[in-house]
Design a protein around this motif. Structure first.
Motif, PDB file in Angstrom:
ATOM      1  N   SER A  90       0.817  -1.220   0.000  1.00  0.00           N
ATOM      2  CA  SER A  90       0.000   0.000   0.000  1.00  0.00           C
ATOM      3  C   SER A  90       0.848   1.266   0.000  1.00  0.00           C
ATOM      4  CB  SER A  90      -0.934   0.011   1.215  1.00  0.00           C
ATOM      5  OG  SER A  90      -0.196   0.002   2.418  1.00  0.00           O
ATOM      6  N   HIS A  91       2.148   1.140   0.286  1.00  0.00           N
ATOM      7  CA  HIS A  91       3.039   2.298   0.280  1.00  0.00           C
ATOM      8  C   HIS A  91       3.943   2.339  -0.953  1.00  0.00           C
ATOM      9  CE1 HIS A  91       1.870   2.332   4.558  1.00  0.00           C
ATOM     10  NE2 HIS A  91       2.085   3.634   4.480  1.00  0.00           N
ATOM     11  N   THR A  95      -8.906  -2.191   1.931  1.00  0.00           N
ATOM     12  CA  THR A  95      -8.916  -1.142   0.906  1.00  0.00           C
ATOM     13  C   THR A  95      -9.861   0.005   1.246  1.00  0.00           C
ATOM     14  OG1 THR A  95     -10.669  -2.231  -0.379  1.00  0.00           O
ATOM     15  CG2 THR A  95      -8.378  -2.814  -0.892  1.00  0.00           C
ATOM     16  N   ALA A 140      -2.727   3.035  -4.794  1.00  0.00           N
ATOM     17  CA  ALA A 140      -2.393   2.100  -3.722  1.00  0.00           C
ATOM     18  C   ALA A 140      -3.487   1.046  -3.558  1.00  0.00           C
ATOM     19  CB  ALA A 140      -2.180   2.859  -2.416  1.00  0.00           C
ATOM     20  N   THR A 141      -4.747   1.468  -3.677  1.00  0.00           N
ATOM     21  CA  THR A 141      -5.861   0.527  -3.569  1.00  0.00           C
ATOM     22  C   THR A 141      -5.823  -0.505  -4.687  1.00  0.00           C
ATOM     23  OG1 THR A 141      -7.253   2.190  -2.499  1.00  0.00           O
ATOM     24  CG2 THR A 141      -8.365   0.329  -3.539  1.00  0.00           C
ATOM     25  N   GLU A 192     -12.844   0.131   0.253  1.00  0.00           N
ATOM     26  CA  GLU A 192     -13.714   0.301  -0.900  1.00  0.00           C
ATOM     27  C   GLU A 192     -15.113  -0.264  -0.625  1.00  0.00           C
ATOM     28  OE1 GLU A 192     -13.140   1.904  -3.681  1.00  0.00           O
ATOM     29  OE2 GLU A 192     -11.094   2.433  -3.131  1.00  0.00           O
ATOM     30  N   SER A 204       1.959   6.624  -3.635  1.00  0.00           N
ATOM     31  CA  SER A 204       1.467   7.586  -2.653  1.00  0.00           C
ATOM     32  C   SER A 204      -0.008   7.918  -2.850  1.00  0.00           C
ATOM     33  CB  SER A 204       2.295   8.872  -2.710  1.00  0.00           C
ATOM     34  OG  SER A 204       2.315   9.394  -4.026  1.00  0.00           O
ATOM     35  N   GLU A 205      -0.534   7.826  -4.087  1.00  0.00           N
ATOM     36  CA  GLU A 205      -1.927   8.155  -4.333  1.00  0.00           C
ATOM     37  C   GLU A 205      -2.830   7.021  -3.854  1.00  0.00           C
ATOM     38  OE1 GLU A 205       0.249   7.479  -6.659  1.00  0.00           O
ATOM     39  OE2 GLU A 205       0.676   9.232  -7.903  1.00  0.00           O
ATOM     40  N   ARG A 206      -3.930   7.380  -3.199  1.00  0.00           N
ATOM     41  CA  ARG A 206      -4.796   6.368  -2.623  1.00  0.00           C
ATOM     42  C   ARG A 206      -5.380   5.442  -3.679  1.00  0.00           C
ATOM     43  NH1 ARG A 206      -9.898   4.934  -1.747  1.00  0.00           N
ATOM     44  NH2 ARG A 206     -10.412   3.916   0.234  1.00  0.00           N
TER      45      ARG A 206
END
Length: 413
Positions: A126-127, A379, A135-136, A381, A130-132
């Motif tokens: 997930s790192h 996530t 990363a998701t 989501e 940097s953008e969510r």
């Protein structure tokens, strides 16, 4: 047809108990085994021995496999070497998407649990961006890639259970990978190519500096696959290719190569996690055992024969079980146990049979699948997104795998 209605009732109750009440699989599956025996009219002195024998058979097949894999995973996690492994993969893969997919694909088999490998990889993956949104996406790719290898490759518990229970490729179980490996790589490549153009543009976080790949970081995994390889290649050393011996050797190497405090924590937490998984799988063995001891195999074969080609029976049973309870190892164990009592096994090419069961294990990974909810929580989501990015890709993988099984059967069966 006397066993079909009890089977359907048990599937509904397993799903309800899992989704609504979150009961552990050991309770739901063992309870379903007893209920199936009662509803099918089997005497107690017939179905209870089948329940206990089925549970014991699965423990014999998977006890060492699960314990060793889960504790190795815990050692790698406690020692921080998972981060090093991902960093090494990134040096080769370059793109974060490829790093996530390859890491998930590579680690789920030696760690003997697709969920365990995802849990220890998720904080690192997930790192990678940097953008969510990006990363998701990487998290979904890691999860799906891990399930692809977990369902298709020996010596994962899914394929190991099928091959062992059905007595396929005696002495050379690795031969099934000659068929399943290309299919898994095809599915992985399709997954990565699909998402490659959909990762939002942006800069990846700075990669840790370092030299070459550290062999010590990979040592337990190297020992595992080295022993398997030597055993396959050198006939006098065939004993090394025994998965139980190879995994125990890898486990000892992992434990010896870390400080005492890490070793103690890994053993304590790994043993707890392994115990939960093993108990759940023995519940699957209990359910499969009582089903196999009943007239269910002949009943479902007669039903399918009137509507579908008989060779689809392994896929149909596996898909139904996967939809009902969500665990792929449970699906493999119960399906293989049921099929072992039928005359279908010698009629099908071994690879086609394995692929059909694997195809069913890919299908309908929905609300009964614990990985579905883990991905949703990890996530953040919504329900529809998890279906679209997890359930649907795996169902497509199931259809592709089924098509491959039919091609193998047509060409070699």
């Amino acid at each position: 047809m006397d066993t079909l209605l009890p089977f359907a009732v048990c599937l509904v109750l397993i799903t309800l108990a899992s989704v609504r009440y979150h009961l552990p699989p050991f309770l739901t599956l063992t309870g379903a085994a007893v209920l199936f025996g009662v509803l099918s009219g089997m005497p107690v002195d017939v179905f209870m021995p089948a329940v206990t024998a089925g549970a014991g058979r699965i423990f014999a097949i998977l006890g060492i496999v699960i314990f060793a894999g889960v504790v190795i995973a815990q050692v790698l996690r406690e020692s921080g070497r998972i981060e090093d492994i991902v960093a090494d993969i990134r040096k080769v893969a370059r793109h974060p998407l490829y790093t996530a997919g390859i890491a998930g694909y590579l680690l789920s088999v030696p760690l003997m649990c697709g969920i365990t490998s995802f849990v220890i990889l998720a904080p690192i993956v997930s790192h990678l961006r940097s953008e969510r949104a990006a990363a998701t996406t990487l998290l979904f790719v890691t999860g799906v890639a891990g399930i692809i290898s977990y369902v298709l490759l020996y010596p994962s518990p899914v394929i190991h259970t099928v091959v062992t229970t059905l007595g396929l490729y005696p002495g050379e179980p690795w031969r099934v990978d000659l068929f399943t490996l290309p299919i898994s790589l095809l599915l992985l490549s399709a997954l990565l190519l699909f998402w490659r153009s959909r990762i939002p543009a942006g800069e990846a976080p700075e990669q840790r500096s370092g030299g070459g790949i550290a062999v010590r970081t990979w040592l337990p995994l190297i020992v595992l696959f080295l022993m398997l390889g030597i055993g396959f290649i050198v006939p006098p050393l065939r004993g090394l290719s025994n998965i139980y011996i190879a995994l125990l050797a890898a486990l000892f190497v992992a434990l010896i190569d870390v400080p005492a405090d890490v070793r103690e924590r890994a053993l304590a937490r790994g043993t707890k996690n392994a115990g939960i998984i093993i108990f759940d799988l023995t519940g699957a063995g209990a359910f499969g055992g009582v089903i196999a001891a009943s007239t269910f195999p002949s009943d479902v074969a007669a039903l399918v024969a009137g509507h579908l080609p008989g060779l689809l029976l392994p896929f149909v049973i596996a898909a139904l079980l996967q939809a009902a309870q969500g665990s792929r190892v449970v699906t493999a164990a119960v399906t293989a146990t049921v099929l072992s009592t039928t005359g279908l096994v010698p009629e099908l090419h071994p690879a086609a049979l394995v692929l059909m069961i694997a195809a069913g294990a890919f299908m309908f990974s929905y609300v009964s699948d614990p990985f579905f909810w883990l991905l949703k929580r990890t996530t953040g989501e919504g329900f529809e997104t998890v279906v679209r990015r997890y359930t649907l890709p795996l169902s497509i993988a199931g259809v592709v795998t089924l098509a491959a099984a039919l091609l193998v059967e047509a060409a070699l069966g």
